[in-house]
Design a protein around this motif. Structure first.
Motif, PDB file in Angstrom:
ATOM      1  N   THR A  15       0.811  -1.225   0.000  1.00 25.56           N
ATOM      2  CA  THR A  15       0.000   0.000   0.000  1.00 25.56           C
ATOM      3  C   THR A  15       0.845   1.277   0.000  1.00 25.56           C
ATOM      4  O   THR A  15       0.300   2.367   0.161  1.00 25.56           O
ATOM      5  N   ALA A  16       2.155   1.170  -0.187  1.00 23.83           N
ATOM      6  CA  ALA A  16       3.031   2.349  -0.118  1.00 23.83           C
ATOM      7  C   ALA A  16       2.626   3.406  -1.131  1.00 23.83           C
ATOM      8  O   ALA A  16       2.601   4.599  -0.816  1.00 23.83           O
ATOM      9  N   GLN A  17       2.294   3.008  -2.356  1.00 24.17           N
ATOM     10  CA  GLN A  17       1.923   3.970  -3.391  1.00 24.17           C
ATOM     11  C   GLN A  17       0.651   4.718  -2.994  1.00 24.17           C
ATOM     12  O   GLN A  17       0.606   5.941  -3.060  1.00 24.17           O
ATOM     13  N   GLU A  18      -0.364   3.990  -2.577  1.00 26.18           N
ATOM     14  CA  GLU A  18      -1.628   4.633  -2.216  1.00 26.18           C
ATOM     15  C   GLU A  18      -1.472   5.549  -1.007  1.00 26.18           C
ATOM     16  O   GLU A  18      -2.046   6.632  -0.967  1.00 26.18           O
ATOM     17  N   GLN A  19      -0.680   5.138  -0.012  1.00 29.70           N
ATOM     18  CA  GLN A  19      -0.455   5.985   1.163  1.00 29.70           C
ATOM     19  C   GLN A  19       0.265   7.278   0.768  1.00 29.70           C
ATOM     20  O   GLN A  19      -0.087   8.359   1.230  1.00 29.70           O
ATOM     21  N   PHE A  20       1.271   7.165  -0.091  1.00 25.14           N
ATOM     22  CA  PHE A  20       1.982   8.349  -0.556  1.00 25.14           C
ATOM     23  C   PHE A  20       1.044   9.275  -1.332  1.00 25.14           C
ATOM     24  O   PHE A  20       1.052  10.489  -1.143  1.00 25.14           O
ATOM     25  N   VAL A  21       0.230   8.699  -2.203  1.00 25.56           N
ATOM     26  CA  VAL A  21      -0.716   9.489  -2.995  1.00 25.56           C
ATOM     27  C   VAL A  21      -1.667  10.251  -2.079  1.00 25.56           C
ATOM     28  O   VAL A  21      -1.972  11.420  -2.322  1.00 25.56           O
ATOM     29  N   CYS A  22      -2.120   9.637  -1.009  1.00 21.21           N
ATOM     30  CA  CYS A  22      -3.009  10.326  -0.065  1.00 21.21           C
ATOM     31  C   CYS A  22      -2.295  11.505   0.601  1.00 21.21           C
ATOM     32  O   CYS A  22      -2.869  12.598   0.705  1.00 21.21           O
ATOM     33  N   ARG A  23      -1.060  11.302   1.028  1.00 17.21           N
ATOM     34  CA  ARG A  23      -0.310  12.399   1.658  1.00 17.21           C
ATOM     35  C   ARG A  23      -0.063  13.537   0.662  1.00 17.21           C
ATOM     36  O   ARG A  23      -0.214  14.712   0.997  1.00 17.21           O
ATOM     37  N   LEU A  24       0.309  13.178  -0.560  1.00 20.70           N
ATOM     38  CA  LEU A  24       0.549  14.183  -1.582  1.00 20.70           C
ATOM     39  C   LEU A  24      -0.740  14.928  -1.939  1.00 20.70           C
ATOM     40  O   LEU A  24      -0.741  16.150  -2.111  1.00 20.70           O
ATOM     41  N   THR A  25      -1.836  14.209  -2.032  1.00 22.67           N
ATOM     42  CA  THR A  25      -3.132  14.825  -2.322  1.00 22.67           C
ATOM     43  C   THR A  25      -3.513  15.813  -1.226  1.00 22.67           C
ATOM     44  O   THR A  25      -3.970  16.923  -1.506  1.00 22.67           O
ATOM     45  N   LYS A  27      -1.515  17.462   0.773  1.00 20.54           N
ATOM     46  CA  LYS A  27      -0.653  18.645   0.668  1.00 20.54           C
ATOM     47  C   LYS A  27      -1.111  19.550  -0.478  1.00 20.54           C
ATOM     48  O   LYS A  27      -1.226  20.770  -0.310  1.00 20.54           O
ATOM     49  N   ALA A  28      -1.363  18.959  -1.636  1.00 19.87           N
ATOM     50  CA  ALA A  28      -1.789  19.745  -2.802  1.00 19.87           C
ATOM     51  C   ALA A  28      -3.140  20.410  -2.559  1.00 19.87           C
ATOM     52  O   ALA A  28      -3.356  21.563  -2.945  1.00 19.87           O
ATOM     53  N   PHE A  29      -4.055  19.705  -1.901  1.00 21.88           N
ATOM     54  CA  PHE A  29      -5.364  20.267  -1.571  1.00 21.88           C
ATOM     55  C   PHE A  29      -5.207  21.480  -0.665  1.00 21.88           C
ATOM     56  O   PHE A  29      -5.823  22.523  -0.879  1.00 21.88           O
ATOM     57  N   ARG A  30      -4.353  21.368   0.337  1.00 22.29           N
ATOM     58  CA  ARG A  30      -4.144  22.480   1.266  1.00 22.29           C
ATOM     59  C   ARG A  30      -3.499  23.688   0.568  1.00 22.29           C
ATOM     60  O   ARG A  30      -3.655  24.820   1.008  1.00 22.29           O
ATOM     61  N   LEU A  31      -2.787  23.431  -0.525  1.00 24.09           N
ATOM     62  CA  LEU A  31      -2.181  24.519  -1.304  1.00 24.09           C
ATOM     63  C   LEU A  31      -3.152  25.102  -2.330  1.00 24.09           C
ATOM     64  O   LEU A  31      -2.788  26.000  -3.085  1.00 24.09           O
ATOM     65  N   GLY A  32      -4.382  24.573  -2.366  1.00 22.65           N
ATOM     66  CA  GLY A  32      -5.413  25.133  -3.233  1.00 22.65           C
ATOM     67  C   GLY A  32      -5.517  24.527  -4.618  1.00 22.65           C
ATOM     68  O   GLY A  32      -6.209  25.077  -5.477  1.00 22.65           O
ATOM     69  N   HIS A  33      -4.855  23.419  -4.855  1.00 23.31           N
ATOM     70  CA  HIS A  33      -4.936  22.772  -6.165  1.00 23.31           C
ATOM     71  C   HIS A  33      -6.229  21.982  -6.318  1.00 23.31           C
ATOM     72  O   HIS A  33      -6.791  21.486  -5.346  1.00 23.31           O
ATOM     73  N   ARG A  34      -6.662  21.871  -7.564  1.00 27.14           N
ATOM     74  CA  ARG A  34      -7.771  20.975  -7.930  1.00 27.14           C
ATOM     75  C   ARG A  34      -7.123  19.754  -8.552  1.00 27.14           C
ATOM     76  O   ARG A  34      -6.345  19.861  -9.495  1.00 27.14           O
ATOM     77  N   ILE A  35      -7.432  18.583  -8.011  1.00 25.91           N
ATOM     78  CA  ILE A  35      -6.653  17.382  -8.266  1.00 25.91           C
ATOM     79  C   ILE A  35      -7.509  16.276  -8.872  1.00 25.91           C
ATOM     80  O   ILE A  35      -8.616  16.004  -8.395  1.00 25.91           O
ATOM     81  N   PHE A  75     -16.318  18.868  -6.147  1.00 28.27           N
ATOM     82  CA  PHE A  75     -15.199  18.423  -5.340  1.00 28.27           C
ATOM     83  C   PHE A  75     -13.863  18.887  -5.903  1.00 28.27           C
ATOM     84  O   PHE A  75     -13.633  18.813  -7.106  1.00 28.27           O
ATOM     85  N   PRO A  76     -12.964  19.348  -5.022  1.00 28.62           N
ATOM     86  CA  PRO A  76     -11.634  19.748  -5.475  1.00 28.62           C
ATOM     87  C   PRO A  76     -10.739  18.555  -5.799  1.00 28.62           C
ATOM     88  O   PRO A  76      -9.705  18.712  -6.425  1.00 28.62           O
ATOM     89  N   VAL A  77     -11.139  17.357  -5.361  1.00 30.11           N
ATOM     90  CA  VAL A  77     -10.385  16.132  -5.643  1.00 30.11           C
ATOM     91  C   VAL A  77     -11.354  15.110  -6.208  1.00 30.11           C
ATOM     92  O   VAL A  77     -12.373  14.794  -5.590  1.00 30.11           O
TER      93      VAL A  77
END
Length: 142
Positions: A15-25, A27-35, A75-77
């Motif tokens: 699950t390393a890829q999915e866990q990383f994707v969640c953390r990255l998502t 961070k990007a969400f908090r920076l105001g990105h639409r993902i 939804f922003p994501v």
């Protein structure tokens, strides 16, 4: 022109890829990105949907599945697999083995590469694709 970042993961857990994707998502969400999260199939898209609710106790990332008609405009994501998003998103996080046809409509693409030989080989193929077409590339080893 679309900027492409490759993240080579060091962990070998399933699950390393999915866990990383969640953390990255997050961070990007908090920076105001639409993902737009692009999974390799519907099963992975649903897994990412579930993980975004549970990966961190105090985290809240409003998101929905592209298959849910009402999700995209609000939804922003948004999480999908195969189909192009209907909304306006600036960041594509690609978890699939192939490059989606619609990647160039995003300002930034993130390619996540799990730490296993076949995934690395597919990642090299994607890297060459972007490089040969002149896209700006960055590699991040985690």
């Amino acid at each position: 022109m679309t900027r492409v970042d490759f993240y080579l993961l060091s962990q070998q857990q399933p699950t390393a890829q999915e866990q990383f994707v969640c953390r990255l998502t997050e961070k990007a969400f908090r920076l105001g990105h639409r993902i737009f999260l692009h999974g390799k199939d519907e099963q992975q898209a649903r897994k990412l949907d579930e993980l975004l609710w549970t990966f961190r106790d105090r985290s809240f990332i409003p998101h929905g599945l592209a298959a849910d008609v009402d999700a995209e405009p609000d939804f922003p994501v948004v999480i999908g697999s195969g189909e192009a998003p209907r909304g306006d998103y600036d960041l594509l996080i690609n978890c699939a083995d192939d490059i989606p046809d619609f990647f160039s409509r995003f300002e930034r693409v993130v390619e996540t590469i799990p730490n296993e030989d076949q995934a690395k080989a597919r990642g090299r193929t994607r890297y060459r694709f972007y490089r040969d077409r002149g896209y700006p590339l960055e590699m991040h080893r985690l």
